[in-house]
Design a protein around this motif. Structure first.
Motif, PDB file in Angstrom:
ATOM      1  N   ALA A 102      66.919  42.734  62.480  1.00 34.61           N
ATOM      2  CA  ALA A 102      65.683  42.855  62.113  1.00 34.61           C
ATOM      3  C   ALA A 102      65.811  43.047  60.392  1.00 34.61           C
ATOM      4  N   PHE A 103      65.020  42.478  59.531  1.00 40.99           N
ATOM      5  CA  PHE A 103      65.044  42.856  58.120  1.00 40.99           C
ATOM      6  C   PHE A 103      63.556  43.291  57.879  1.00 40.99           C
ATOM      7  N   LEU A 104      63.610  44.121  56.842  1.00 35.33           N
ATOM      8  CA  LEU A 104      62.209  44.763  56.096  1.00 35.33           C
ATOM      9  C   LEU A 104      62.804  44.646  54.637  1.00 35.33           C
ATOM     10  N   ALA A 105      61.957  44.068  54.053  1.00 33.63           N
ATOM     11  CA  ALA A 105      62.172  44.151  52.302  1.00 33.63           C
ATOM     12  C   ALA A 105      60.550  44.922  51.887  1.00 33.63           C
ATOM     13  N   VAL A 106      60.688  45.974  51.259  1.00 34.10           N
ATOM     14  CA  VAL A 106      59.864  46.812  50.656  1.00 34.10           C
ATOM     15  C   VAL A 106      59.823  46.395  49.186  1.00 34.10           C
ATOM     16  N   ILE A 107      58.962  45.831  48.651  1.00 36.18           N
ATOM     17  CA  ILE A 107      59.211  45.261  47.343  1.00 36.18           C
ATOM     18  C   ILE A 107      57.938  45.368  46.491  1.00 36.18           C
ATOM     19  N   PRO A 108      57.192  46.639  46.409  1.00 39.29           N
ATOM     20  CA  PRO A 108      55.806  46.666  45.531  1.00 39.29           C
ATOM     21  C   PRO A 108      56.160  46.445  44.207  1.00 39.29           C
ATOM     22  N   ASP A 109      55.092  46.449  43.643  1.00 40.48           N
ATOM     23  CA  ASP A 109      54.844  46.528  42.236  1.00 40.48           C
ATOM     24  C   ASP A 109      54.894  48.026  41.874  1.00 40.48           C
ATOM     25  N   PRO A 110      55.174  48.541  40.480  1.00 42.05           N
ATOM     26  CA  PRO A 110      55.538  49.645  40.300  1.00 42.05           C
ATOM     27  C   PRO A 110      54.272  50.694  40.494  1.00 42.05           C
ATOM     28  N   VAL A 111      54.486  52.013  40.473  1.00 40.15           N
ATOM     29  CA  VAL A 111      53.468  53.021  40.669  1.00 40.15           C
ATOM     30  C   VAL A 111      53.126  53.215  38.937  1.00 40.15           C
ATOM     31  N   THR A 112      51.932  53.143  38.694  1.00 39.04           N
ATOM     32  CA  THR A 112      51.650  53.702  37.397  1.00 39.04           C
ATOM     33  C   THR A 112      50.605  54.922  37.627  1.00 39.04           C
ATOM     34  N   CYS A 113      50.900  55.968  37.207  1.00 41.04           N
ATOM     35  CA  CYS A 113      50.230  57.275  37.131  1.00 41.04           C
ATOM     36  C   CYS A 113      49.435  57.326  35.683  1.00 41.04           C
ATOM     37  N   PHE A 114      48.199  57.637  35.836  1.00 40.20           N
ATOM     38  CA  PHE A 114      47.134  57.703  34.942  1.00 40.20           C
ATOM     39  C   PHE A 114      47.305  59.454  34.568  1.00 40.20           C
ATOM     40  N   SER A 115      46.771  59.452  33.080  1.00 40.14           N
ATOM     41  CA  SER A 115      46.897  60.941  32.565  1.00 40.14           C
ATOM     42  C   SER A 115      46.398  61.833  33.588  1.00 40.14           C
ATOM     43  N   ASP A 137      62.029  51.191  44.709  1.00 43.01           N
ATOM     44  CA  ASP A 137      61.002  52.231  44.356  1.00 43.01           C
ATOM     45  C   ASP A 137      60.961  52.367  42.854  1.00 43.01           C
ATOM     46  N   TRP A 138      59.931  52.300  42.085  1.00 41.00           N
ATOM     47  CA  TRP A 138      59.954  52.151  40.795  1.00 41.00           C
ATOM     48  C   TRP A 138      58.701  52.849  40.125  1.00 41.00           C
ATOM     49  N   ILE A 139      58.588  53.244  38.778  1.00 34.69           N
ATOM     50  CA  ILE A 139      57.586  53.902  38.327  1.00 34.69           C
ATOM     51  C   ILE A 139      57.693  53.543  36.808  1.00 34.69           C
ATOM     52  N   THR A 140      56.204  53.089  36.370  1.00 31.03           N
ATOM     53  CA  THR A 140      56.197  52.775  34.804  1.00 31.03           C
ATOM     54  C   THR A 140      55.684  54.258  34.142  1.00 31.03           C
TER      55      THR A 140
END
Length: 192
Positions: A102-115, A137-140
């Protein structure tokens, strides 16, 4: 407390969602057609009501990708984490099991944390010897157009991959404990 669950299994030779459950603040969108008709992949889009994660939200999601299935887990836009109210933080937990071949791709847009946002996520993947996993897994750094650059208070992301249920293959945690002391010191230095 589980807020979402999806099971993907082979039905009639195709990867198919056989169980799907979600409750506030989580919702799944599973389009019937993505790509050509010969593509054997289930696409799952996660969204939150209100367009982001609110202070105090707790989201727990369970995904099972059955043997010989292909699944893509993604988002429609960046995961916005709104500012914290008092000491409340927000959290997301994803637990995914990936079957044989089986194959799972987890490819979300980045997390953006507000102030002042306080956010943690934990993603646990359980694989077998012939499972395949692609995980992004990425963050702005925040909302630049509002002058918010690394202006959140907490971001913690834990990503663990286990083989045959409990044998650790990959254990990773990234933490940003920003910036109460650093903000204070910067303000003091600017005044001086």
């Amino acid at each position: 407390m589980e807020t979402g669950k999806v099971i993907v299994e082979k039905v009639g030779g195709k990867s198919t969602v056989t169980k799907c459950f979600s409750k506030y603040p989580l919702k799944f969108i599973i389009p019937r057609k993505v790509g050509s008709s010969e593509t054997d992949a289930v696409w799952i889009y996660t969204i939150t009501y209100g367009g982001g994660i609110v202070s105090g939200d707790s989201i727990a999601c369970d995904i099972t990708v059955g043997d010989c299935c292909t699944t893509v887990l993604t988002t429609q836009a960046s995961t916005k984490v709104y500012k914290a109210v008092g000491s409340k933080s927000s959290e997301q937990v994803l637990e995914a099991r990936i079957g044989s071949n089986a194959f799972l791709a987890v490819i979300p847009d980045p997390v953006t944390c507000f102030s002042t946002a306080k956010y943690s996520q934990r993603q646990v993947f359980k694989v077998v010897s012939d499972s395949s996993l692609l995980h992004v897994d990425w963050i702005t750094s925040g909302r630049h157009e509002r002058g918010e650059k690394w202006d959140f208070d907490l971001y913690k992301s834990t990503n663990d991959i286990f083989h045959n249920g409990d044998e650790p293959l990959f254990l990773d945690t990234v933490s940003f404990f920003l910036l109460s002391v650093q903000k204070f010191l910067l303000n003091v230095l600017q005044v001086a």
